[in-house]
Write a protein that holds these residues in place. Structure first.
Motif, PDB file in Angstrom:
ATOM      1  N   UNK A   2     -42.966  -1.206  -8.254  1.00 59.90           N
ATOM      2  CA  UNK A   2     -41.558  -1.577  -8.086  1.00 59.90           C
ATOM      3  C   UNK A   2     -40.628  -0.395  -8.287  1.00 59.90           C
ATOM      4  N   UNK A   3     -40.951   0.468  -9.246  1.00 59.90           N
ATOM      5  CA  UNK A   3     -40.096   1.623  -9.506  1.00 59.90           C
ATOM      6  C   UNK A   3     -39.996   2.526  -8.275  1.00 59.90           C
ATOM      7  N   UNK A   4     -41.088   2.614  -7.537  1.00 59.82           N
ATOM      8  CA  UNK A   4     -41.083   3.415  -6.310  1.00 59.82           C
ATOM      9  C   UNK A   4     -40.402   2.665  -5.174  1.00 59.82           C
ATOM     10  N   UNK A   8     -41.547 -15.141 -10.818  1.00 55.56           N
ATOM     11  CA  UNK A   8     -40.536 -14.496 -11.650  1.00 55.56           C
ATOM     12  C   UNK A   8     -40.160 -13.121 -11.092  1.00 55.56           C
ATOM     13  N   UNK A   9     -41.154 -12.341 -10.667  1.00 64.36           N
ATOM     14  CA  UNK A   9     -40.868 -11.017 -10.129  1.00 64.36           C
ATOM     15  C   UNK A   9     -40.126 -11.100  -8.801  1.00 64.36           C
ATOM     16  N   UNK A  10     -40.453 -12.114  -8.010  1.00 67.93           N
ATOM     17  CA  UNK A  10     -39.742 -12.297  -6.736  1.00 67.93           C
ATOM     18  C   UNK A  10     -38.255 -12.526  -6.979  1.00 67.93           C
ATOM     19  N   UNK A  11     -37.937 -13.228  -8.048  1.00 70.82           N
ATOM     20  CA  UNK A  11     -36.532 -13.467  -8.407  1.00 70.82           C
ATOM     21  C   UNK A  11     -35.848 -12.180  -8.858  1.00 70.82           C
ATOM     22  N   UNK A  12     -36.548 -11.410  -9.676  1.00 67.48           N
ATOM     23  CA  UNK A  12     -35.930 -10.238 -10.290  1.00 67.48           C
ATOM     24  C   UNK A  12     -35.837  -9.036  -9.361  1.00 67.48           C
ATOM     25  N   UNK A  37     -37.790  -5.659  -2.978  1.00 66.32           N
ATOM     26  CA  UNK A  37     -39.233  -5.845  -3.108  1.00 66.32           C
ATOM     27  C   UNK A  37     -39.577  -7.325  -3.004  1.00 66.32           C
ATOM     28  N   UNK A  38     -40.440  -7.632  -2.060  1.00 63.00           N
ATOM     29  CA  UNK A  38     -40.936  -8.997  -1.908  1.00 63.00           C
ATOM     30  C   UNK A  38     -42.236  -9.138  -2.695  1.00 63.00           C
ATOM     31  N   UNK A  39     -42.384 -10.240  -3.411  1.00 61.60           N
ATOM     32  CA  UNK A  39     -43.582 -10.478  -4.219  1.00 61.60           C
ATOM     33  C   UNK A  39     -44.151 -11.839  -3.839  1.00 61.60           C
ATOM     34  N   UNK A  40     -45.397 -11.851  -3.419  1.00 63.21           N
ATOM     35  CA  UNK A  40     -46.027 -13.096  -2.980  1.00 63.21           C
ATOM     36  C   UNK A  40     -47.414 -13.261  -3.585  1.00 63.21           C
ATOM     37  N   UNK A  62     -40.453 -10.997   6.781  1.00 63.14           N
ATOM     38  CA  UNK A  62     -39.431 -10.247   6.045  1.00 63.14           C
ATOM     39  C   UNK A  62     -38.615 -11.095   5.073  1.00 63.14           C
ATOM     40  N   UNK A  63     -38.650 -12.425   5.247  1.00 66.08           N
ATOM     41  CA  UNK A  63     -37.875 -13.317   4.383  1.00 66.08           C
ATOM     42  C   UNK A  63     -38.781 -14.154   3.482  1.00 66.08           C
ATOM     43  N   UNK A  64     -40.052 -13.802   3.468  1.00 66.84           N
ATOM     44  CA  UNK A  64     -41.019 -14.553   2.661  1.00 66.84           C
ATOM     45  C   UNK A  64     -41.215 -13.837   1.336  1.00 66.84           C
ATOM     46  N   UNK A  65     -40.791 -14.467   0.256  1.00 63.54           N
ATOM     47  CA  UNK A  65     -40.970 -13.906  -1.085  1.00 63.54           C
ATOM     48  C   UNK A  65     -41.030 -15.040  -2.093  1.00 63.54           C
ATOM     49  N   UNK A  66     -41.818 -14.846  -3.123  1.00 64.60           N
ATOM     50  CA  UNK A  66     -41.982 -15.876  -4.139  1.00 64.60           C
ATOM     51  C   UNK A  66     -42.835 -17.034  -3.682  1.00 64.60           C
TER      52      UNK A  66
END
Length: 264
Positions: free
Chosen positions: A126-128, A169-173, A178-181, A233-237
């Motif tokens: 995520x930092x990158x 939780x990461x998808x929210x933050x 960054x997308x997280x799935x 592109x809109x798929x996360x969490x």
């Protein structure tokens, strides 16, 4: 609308943890085949590295349960490729163990591999990715055990349930960069796991799976490619189930004399 080729990963960089064998190797090969540059990791040097499309994955020895090693893995990818677009947290697993007698050390190791290691690697990625104009994608490989526990998997089930919660939780933050799935993987036929499914290598299990077969690593790899590519592109969490429709309920099988929905 012209979206070009959404699965062209030319110039993109991918990390696959546990990517030297089994499902992870097939995931790595799938990304290589569409043009990506791929770094895989494991605790030991592999006899061969995943290759496809005229490219071979790079390897770094790393135990991603160690936060410093997880960060070092990401740093190595950026040093080699100049960027990081996709992290696939694939490393995981656990032998069965009796919850009543299992040792604290065993529980700690299972939770570290299946929950803490993905967290550490995702933090570093995520930092990158947050610094890149087009962000990035993190994909966590989970298990049906997070939804339907099986005997002997208490620590593993708890860790995988935590991984699903972590994903959301990461998808929210970390949005929108960054997308997280999460992928809920079902029973998967691999060479190393065949013996665990019985003398027939799992052939009889097809009767309890609506799709009529166990998954193969390629099924999971294609799901990873979808979640990482321009088609999502809109798929996360999200929790993408790759389990062939789940399992036929035991009460149904009992009523039908042990045969699946199609009478197989």
């Amino acid at each position: 609308m012209d979206i070009g080729n959404p699965i062209d990963f030319t110039g993109r960089a991918v990390i696959v943890t546990g990517g030297t064998k089994g499902i992870g190797a097939v995931i790595a090969e799938t990304f290589l085949a569409v043009g990506a540059r791929v770094l895989v990791c494991g605790r030991n040097d592999p006899p061969a590295l995943p290759s496809a499309g005229g490219r071979t994955a790079h390897f770094r020895a790393a135990d991603v349960r160690d936060p410093a090693a997880a960060a070092g893995l990401v740093d190595a990818a950026v040093a080699r490729f100049g960027r990081l677009d996709v992290l696939v947290n694939n490393a995981g697993g656990s032998p069965d163990a009796d919850a009543a007698t299992v040792s604290p050390r065993f529980v700690e190791k299972v939770v570290a591999l299946n929950l803490l290691a993905p967290f550490y690697a995702a933090q570093a990625a995520n930092r990158v990715m947050q610094s890149q104009n087009d962000g990035g994608s993190v994909i966590n490989i989970g298990s049906v055990s997070a939804h339907t526990p099986q005997p002997g998997t208490a620590a593993y089930t708890a860790a995988k349930a935590g991984l699903l919660g972590l994903t959301r939780a990461l998808a929210l933050e970390w949005a929108p960069k960054v997308r997280v799935n999460h992928i809920t993987a079902g029973l998967i036929r691999t060479e190393s796991a065949a013996s665990a499914y019985g003398e027939d290598g799992g052939a009889a299990m097809a009767d309890v799976i609506p799709m009529g077969r166990m998954a193969v690593p390629d099924d999971v790899a294609r799901a990873c490619l979808f979640l990482a590519c321009g088609l999502a592109p809109y798929v996360s969490g999200t929790d993408l189930a790759v389990h062939g429709g789940g399992e036929v309920p035991a009460r149904f099988l009992a009523a039908k004399g042990g045969t699946g929905p199609a009478g197989r």
